[in-house]
Design a protein around this motif. Structure first.
Motif, PDB file in Angstrom:
ATOM      1  N   SER A  84       0.827  -1.211   0.000  1.00 48.68           N
ATOM      2  CA  SER A  84       0.000   0.000   0.000  1.00 48.68           C
ATOM      3  C   SER A  84       0.861   1.261   0.000  1.00 48.68           C
ATOM      4  CB  SER A  84      -0.942   0.002   1.203  1.00 48.68           C
ATOM      5  OG  SER A  84      -1.866  -1.059   1.090  1.00 48.68           O
ATOM      6  N   VAL A  85       1.997   1.190   0.665  1.00 48.40           N
ATOM      7  CA  VAL A  85       2.926   2.330   0.631  1.00 48.40           C
ATOM      8  C   VAL A  85       3.417   2.548  -0.796  1.00 48.40           C
ATOM      9  CG1 VAL A  85       5.189   3.185   1.395  1.00 48.40           C
ATOM     10  CG2 VAL A  85       3.601   2.171   3.044  1.00 48.40           C
ATOM     11  N   HIS A  86       3.681   1.469  -1.522  1.00 45.62           N
ATOM     12  CA  HIS A  86       4.095   1.617  -2.920  1.00 45.62           C
ATOM     13  C   HIS A  86       2.980   2.236  -3.765  1.00 45.62           C
ATOM     14  CE1 HIS A  86       7.928  -0.196  -2.326  1.00 45.62           C
ATOM     15  NE2 HIS A  86       7.431  -1.395  -2.020  1.00 45.62           N
ATOM     16  N   VAL A  87       1.742   1.854  -3.502  1.00 38.67           N
ATOM     17  CA  VAL A  87       0.611   2.477  -4.208  1.00 38.67           C
ATOM     18  C   VAL A  87       0.609   3.977  -3.904  1.00 38.67           C
ATOM     19  CG1 VAL A  87      -1.905   2.619  -4.387  1.00 38.67           C
ATOM     20  CG2 VAL A  87      -0.800   0.374  -4.245  1.00 38.67           C
ATOM     21  N   TRP A  88       0.755   4.331  -2.633  1.00 36.61           N
ATOM     22  CA  TRP A  88       0.785   5.736  -2.229  1.00 36.61           C
ATOM     23  C   TRP A  88       1.932   6.484  -2.919  1.00 36.61           C
ATOM     24  CZ3 TRP A  88      -0.843  10.180  -1.123  1.00 36.61           C
ATOM     25  CH2 TRP A  88      -0.026  11.148  -0.560  1.00 36.61           C
ATOM     26  N   GLN A  89       3.111   5.868  -2.956  1.00 36.00           N
ATOM     27  CA  GLN A  89       4.256   6.506  -3.604  1.00 36.00           C
ATOM     28  C   GLN A  89       3.970   6.793  -5.076  1.00 36.00           C
ATOM     29  OE1 GLN A  89       7.098   3.468  -2.589  1.00 36.00           O
ATOM     30  NE2 GLN A  89       7.816   4.565  -0.764  1.00 36.00           N
ATOM     31  N   GLN A  90       3.311   5.856  -5.729  1.00 37.80           N
ATOM     32  CA  GLN A  90       2.967   6.049  -7.140  1.00 37.80           C
ATOM     33  C   GLN A  90       1.928   7.153  -7.292  1.00 37.80           C
ATOM     34  OE1 GLN A  90       4.728   4.294  -9.401  1.00 37.80           O
ATOM     35  NE2 GLN A  90       3.821   5.529 -11.000  1.00 37.80           N
ATOM     36  N   ALA A  91       0.938   7.163  -6.410  1.00 36.17           N
ATOM     37  CA  ALA A  91      -0.093   8.203  -6.456  1.00 36.17           C
ATOM     38  C   ALA A  91       0.539   9.579  -6.221  1.00 36.17           C
ATOM     39  CB  ALA A  91      -1.174   7.934  -5.406  1.00 36.17           C
ATOM     40  N   ARG A  92       1.417   9.652  -5.266  1.00 34.44           N
ATOM     41  CA  ARG A  92       2.117  10.910  -4.960  1.00 34.44           C
ATOM     42  C   ARG A  92       2.886  11.412  -6.172  1.00 34.44           C
ATOM     43  NH1 ARG A  92       6.435  10.663  -0.380  1.00 34.44           N
ATOM     44  NH2 ARG A  92       7.683  11.699  -1.926  1.00 34.44           N
ATOM     45  N   GLN A  93       3.556  10.506  -6.835  1.00 36.56           N
ATOM     46  CA  GLN A  93       4.315  10.869  -8.045  1.00 36.56           C
ATOM     47  C   GLN A  93       3.378  11.389  -9.129  1.00 36.56           C
ATOM     48  OE1 GLN A  93       7.095   7.850  -9.382  1.00 36.56           O
ATOM     49  NE2 GLN A  93       6.822   8.482 -11.494  1.00 36.56           N
ATOM     50  N   GLU A  94       2.253  10.695  -9.327  1.00 31.43           N
ATOM     51  CA  GLU A  94       1.298  11.113 -10.361  1.00 31.43           C
ATOM     52  C   GLU A  94       0.659  12.459 -10.026  1.00 31.43           C
ATOM     53  OE1 GLU A  94       0.476   9.809 -13.426  1.00 31.43           O
ATOM     54  OE2 GLU A  94       2.233   8.556 -13.030  1.00 31.43           O
ATOM     55  N   MET A  95       0.442  12.715  -8.737  1.00 28.48           N
ATOM     56  CA  MET A  95      -0.161  13.980  -8.312  1.00 28.48           C
ATOM     57  C   MET A  95       0.873  15.105  -8.242  1.00 28.48           C
ATOM     58  SD  MET A  95      -2.939  12.825  -5.388  1.00 28.48           S
ATOM     59  CE  MET A  95      -1.730  12.304  -4.204  1.00 28.48           C
ATOM     60  N   ARG A  96       2.146  14.737  -8.486  1.00 31.41           N
ATOM     61  CA  ARG A  96       3.242  15.711  -8.382  1.00 31.41           C
ATOM     62  C   ARG A  96       3.270  16.374  -7.003  1.00 31.41           C
ATOM     63  NH1 ARG A  96       2.111  14.831 -13.370  1.00 31.41           N
ATOM     64  NH2 ARG A  96       3.364  15.277 -15.171  1.00 31.41           N
ATOM     65  N   GLU A  97       3.047  15.541  -6.005  1.00 30.27           N
ATOM     66  CA  GLU A  97       3.012  15.986  -4.609  1.00 30.27           C
ATOM     67  C   GLU A  97       4.353  15.619  -3.979  1.00 30.27           C
ATOM     68  OE1 GLU A  97       1.815  17.912  -1.597  1.00 30.27           O
ATOM     69  OE2 GLU A  97       0.195  17.557  -3.016  1.00 30.27           O
ATOM     70  N   ALA A  98       5.324  16.522  -4.077  1.00 30.11           N
ATOM     71  CA  ALA A  98       6.682  16.239  -3.626  1.00 30.11           C
ATOM     72  C   ALA A  98       6.794  16.132  -2.110  1.00 30.11           C
ATOM     73  CB  ALA A  98       7.642  17.308  -4.145  1.00 30.11           C
ATOM     74  N   GLU A  99       6.093  16.980  -1.388  1.00 28.93           N
ATOM     75  CA  GLU A  99       6.205  16.985   0.071  1.00 28.93           C
ATOM     76  C   GLU A  99       4.826  17.104   0.725  1.00 28.93           C
ATOM     77  OE1 GLU A  99       9.230  19.438   1.799  1.00 28.93           O
ATOM     78  OE2 GLU A  99      10.364  19.437  -0.088  1.00 28.93           O
ATOM     79  N   PRO A 100       4.075  16.012   0.727  1.00 28.71           N
ATOM     80  CA  PRO A 100       2.767  16.072   1.396  1.00 28.71           C
ATOM     81  C   PRO A 100       2.955  16.216   2.897  1.00 28.71           C
ATOM     82  CG  PRO A 100       3.301  13.822   0.830  1.00 28.71           C
ATOM     83  CD  PRO A 100       4.381  14.682   0.237  1.00 28.71           C
ATOM     84  N   SER A 101       1.946  16.731   3.557  1.00 23.50           N
ATOM     85  CA  SER A 101       2.042  16.823   5.011  1.00 23.50           C
ATOM     86  C   SER A 101       2.099  15.410   5.589  1.00 23.50           C
ATOM     87  CB  SER A 101       0.836  17.575   5.586  1.00 23.50           C
ATOM     88  OG  SER A 101      -0.320  16.755   5.533  1.00 23.50           O
ATOM     89  N   LYS A 102       2.684  15.296   6.746  1.00 23.29           N
ATOM     90  CA  LYS A 102       2.803  13.984   7.393  1.00 23.29           C
ATOM     91  C   LYS A 102       1.434  13.377   7.654  1.00 23.29           C
ATOM     92  CE  LYS A 102       7.268  14.877   9.446  1.00 23.29           C
ATOM     93  NZ  LYS A 102       8.054  15.027  10.654  1.00 23.29           N
ATOM     94  N   GLU A 103       0.479  14.213   8.030  1.00 19.90           N
ATOM     95  CA  GLU A 103      -0.865  13.711   8.334  1.00 19.90           C
ATOM     96  C   GLU A 103      -1.570  13.230   7.057  1.00 19.90           C
ATOM     97  OE1 GLU A 103      -3.280  12.745  11.579  1.00 19.90           O
ATOM     98  OE2 GLU A 103      -1.207  13.370  11.436  1.00 19.90           O
TER      99      GLU A 103
END
Length: 133
Positions: A84-103
């Motif tokens: 699931s972390v890998h899914v999140w990492q891919q989603a983050r990359q696609e959203m171009r979200e370099a530094e999301p908040s920790k929460e």
């Protein structure tokens, strides 16, 4: 839920489809429907497979080997969290979200993990319990 079909989770804000693939039969149906008959079923205990089209992620599919069914406990759930972390990492990359908040990151991983655990449990036959006399 049927073990021969991918379980799709509600992607919410994520820019791609996310699914749990419960078996090799479900995998073969999926890749055939995508016109990718040569994509082999993952041979590891668990994996997040990313499918792309024109340089963009279209699907993230999590698999857990059917041999892990004998260990439907903490190690299997931990594998689902890991993938699931890998899914999140891919989603983050696609959203171009370099530094999301920790929460935000924690809630995203929690959501994906919970959906994967629910899909996993829904597609596995319950363990038989011995009746007490």
């Amino acid at each position: 839920m049927r073990a021969d079909q991918v379980v799709w989770i509600n992607p919410g804000i994520f820019p791609m489809s996310i699914g749990f693939c419960p078996s090799e039969k479900a995998w073969n149906r999926l890749v055939k429907s995508m016109g990718l008959a040569t994509e082999p079923y993952p041979d590891t205990d668990a994996r997040c497979t990313v499918f792309e089209r024109n340089g963009q992620t279209t699907r993230c599919i999590v698999t857990v080997s059917e041999r892990m069914d004998k260990r439907r406990d903490v190690p299997t759930m931990a594998l689902l969290v890991h993938e699931s972390v890998h899914v999140w990492q891919q989603a983050r990359q696609e959203m171009r979200e370099a530094e999301p908040s920790k929460e935000f990151e924690a809630y995203a991983v929690q959501y994906i993990s919970q959906e994967m655990m629910d899909a996993y449990q829904a597609t596995r036959k319950p363990k038989r319990t011995r009746r007490k006399s």
